[in-house]
Design an enzyme around this catalytic site. Structure first.
Site, short mmCIF file in Angstrom:
data_model
loop_
_atom_site.label_atom_id
_atom_site.label_comp_id
_atom_site.label_asym_id
_atom_site.label_seq_id
_atom_site.Cartn_x
_atom_site.Cartn_y
_atom_site.Cartn_z
N ASP A 12 39.26 37.85 30.67
CA ASP A 12 40.60 38.35 30.39
C ASP A 12 41.67 37.86 31.35
O ASP A 12 42.76 38.42 31.41
CB ASP A 12 40.59 39.87 30.39
CG ASP A 12 40.19 40.45 31.74
OD1 ASP A 12 39.63 39.71 32.57
OD2 ASP A 12 40.42 41.66 31.95
N GLU A 13 41.40 36.80 32.10
CA GLU A 13 42.43 36.31 33.01
C GLU A 13 42.29 34.80 33.25
O GLU A 13 41.20 34.24 33.15
CB GLU A 13 42.43 37.07 34.34
CG GLU A 13 41.14 36.99 35.10
CD GLU A 13 41.21 37.74 36.42
OE1 GLU A 13 42.24 37.59 37.14
OE2 GLU A 13 40.27 38.46 36.74
N ASP A 33 46.97 37.98 32.98
CA ASP A 33 45.97 39.05 33.06
C ASP A 33 46.16 39.98 31.87
O ASP A 33 47.22 40.60 31.71
CB ASP A 33 46.13 39.82 34.38
CG ASP A 33 44.93 40.69 34.70
OD1 ASP A 33 43.96 40.67 33.92
OD2 ASP A 33 44.98 41.40 35.72
#
Length: 355
Positions: free
Chosen positions: A105-106, A11
């Site tokens: 973003d993860e 993350d």
């Protein structure tokens, strides 16, 4: 002997803000907020300095300005964020074969095949920093759920490994809403029953939970609280639906005001479907009223479509039948069931879709 499962959740730390700080290094250490400028804009991401003032994702931008008048606001640049996300995922895939992307973003990584998965995760973390200049937090566990919660536990720049038992012990006193899958409404209902911690929820008999929430959701909540999760890594994910929605600067009233906005969104949606040669059988609209309540209406057709005339005809008819009785702050349109084989026709207007 059961096969060992080791899952990592990567993350990025305040991803959008971090990308902006690379372009504006003079803003490092200051309260920075990425948000639009419209009257109803919400915060996309806030720097950790801004979060100290109570500014988080989805905070209304106007409220954020009141909470921290000295904050520096930057408009979002999603084209840039998507480009940086592609760089990030390329780094992950260069080190780990099985990667499930779950957002810009993860991502989840399957580290089960590594002899020393913790060391592999450390290498990934270092590579992300070295090759993108951005920092991330990594959680490691026997499941997606444990890995996800572990990655959030010591942000930013965190690195936490937990077993399911350790997760139960560490977060026993945390509110149920800490766990993905337990939203604010469910947490409020649990609190009404006197359940305010994950530890307490984990101990509630399934029969009691089923009585409160139904035979499926009730026991599921108990499993979440015990960090029981058997989901597999999905390395390929094809979207089953495509949607477009917009929030208005001012509330709109009635079909006459809403129809042009719905038409514009439908044109955008159908253009995307046509370009990607995708078709869907279910057409839906979404309306959020001025009191933030949400209503959806949907209709399934006998065959899959992506033609503007057909999608628009159904969407407009759904809007007319709904005839919104209150002022509307958001409207959306969706085509779902993309690329599915035909099945029995569903009852008209009865399917509820999640936008």
């Amino acid at each position: 002997m059961a096969e060992r499962r080791v899952i990592a959740h990567v993350d990025m730390d305040a991803f959008y803000v971090s990308v902006e700080l690379q372009r504006h290094p003079e803003l490092a250490g200051k309260p920075v907020v990425v948000a639009g400028s419209s009257p109803r804009a919400v915060v996309t991401t806030a720097s950790y300095e801004a979060r100290q003032f109570g500014i988080f994702s989805a905070t209304p931008a106007e409220r954020a300005r009141r909470l921290c008048p000295q904050a520096i606001f930057i408009p979002p640049d999603f084209e840039s964020y998507r480009a940086r996300s592609r760089e990030l995922m390329a780094v992950l895939r260069a080190h780990v074969e099985r990667v499930e992307v779950v957002g810009l973003d993860e991502a989840y990584l399957d580290l089960s095949s590594f002899e020393r998965p913790r060391s592999a995760a450390r290498r990934v973390k270092a590579a992300v920093s070295q090759e993108t200049g951005l920092s991330c937090s990594i959680g490691i566990g026997p499941s997606k759920l444990v890995a996800k919660v572990a990655s959030d536990a010591e942000k930013p720049d965190g690195f936490v490994e937990l077993s399911a038992e350790e997760a139960r012990e560490r977060f026993a006193g945390a509110p149920p809403g800490l766990v993905p899958g337990i939203g604010p409404k469910t947490a409020a209902r649990l609190e009404g029953e006197g359940i305010t911690t994950l530890g307490r929820l984990a101990e509630v008999p399934e029969e009691l939970l089923a009585g409160w929430f139904g035979s499926r959701l009730g026991p599921y909540l108990g499993r979440l609280a015990r960090f029981e999760d058997a989901r597999e890594i999905e390395t390929e994910h094809t979207a089953k639906s495509e949607s477009r929605e917009t929030t208005f600067d001012r509330d709109l009233r009635g079909v006459a005001e809403l129809a042009p906005e719905l038409r514009r969104l439908t044109e955008q949606l159908c253009a995307t479907l046509t370009n990607h040669e995708r078709r869907g059988r279910t057409i839906a609209i979404k309306v959020r009223y001025d009191d933030f309540s949400i209503v959806t209406r949907a209709r399934s057709l006998a065959s899959a479509v992506n033609e503007l005339d057909t999608v628009w005809e159904v969407a407009l008819d759904l809007l007319r039948r709904l005839e919104p009785p209150r002022p509307v702050r958001l409207i959306g349109v969706r085509v779902a069931g993309l690329d599915e084989l035909p099945s029995a026709l569903l009852a008209d207007d009865q399917l509820t879709l999640s936008f």
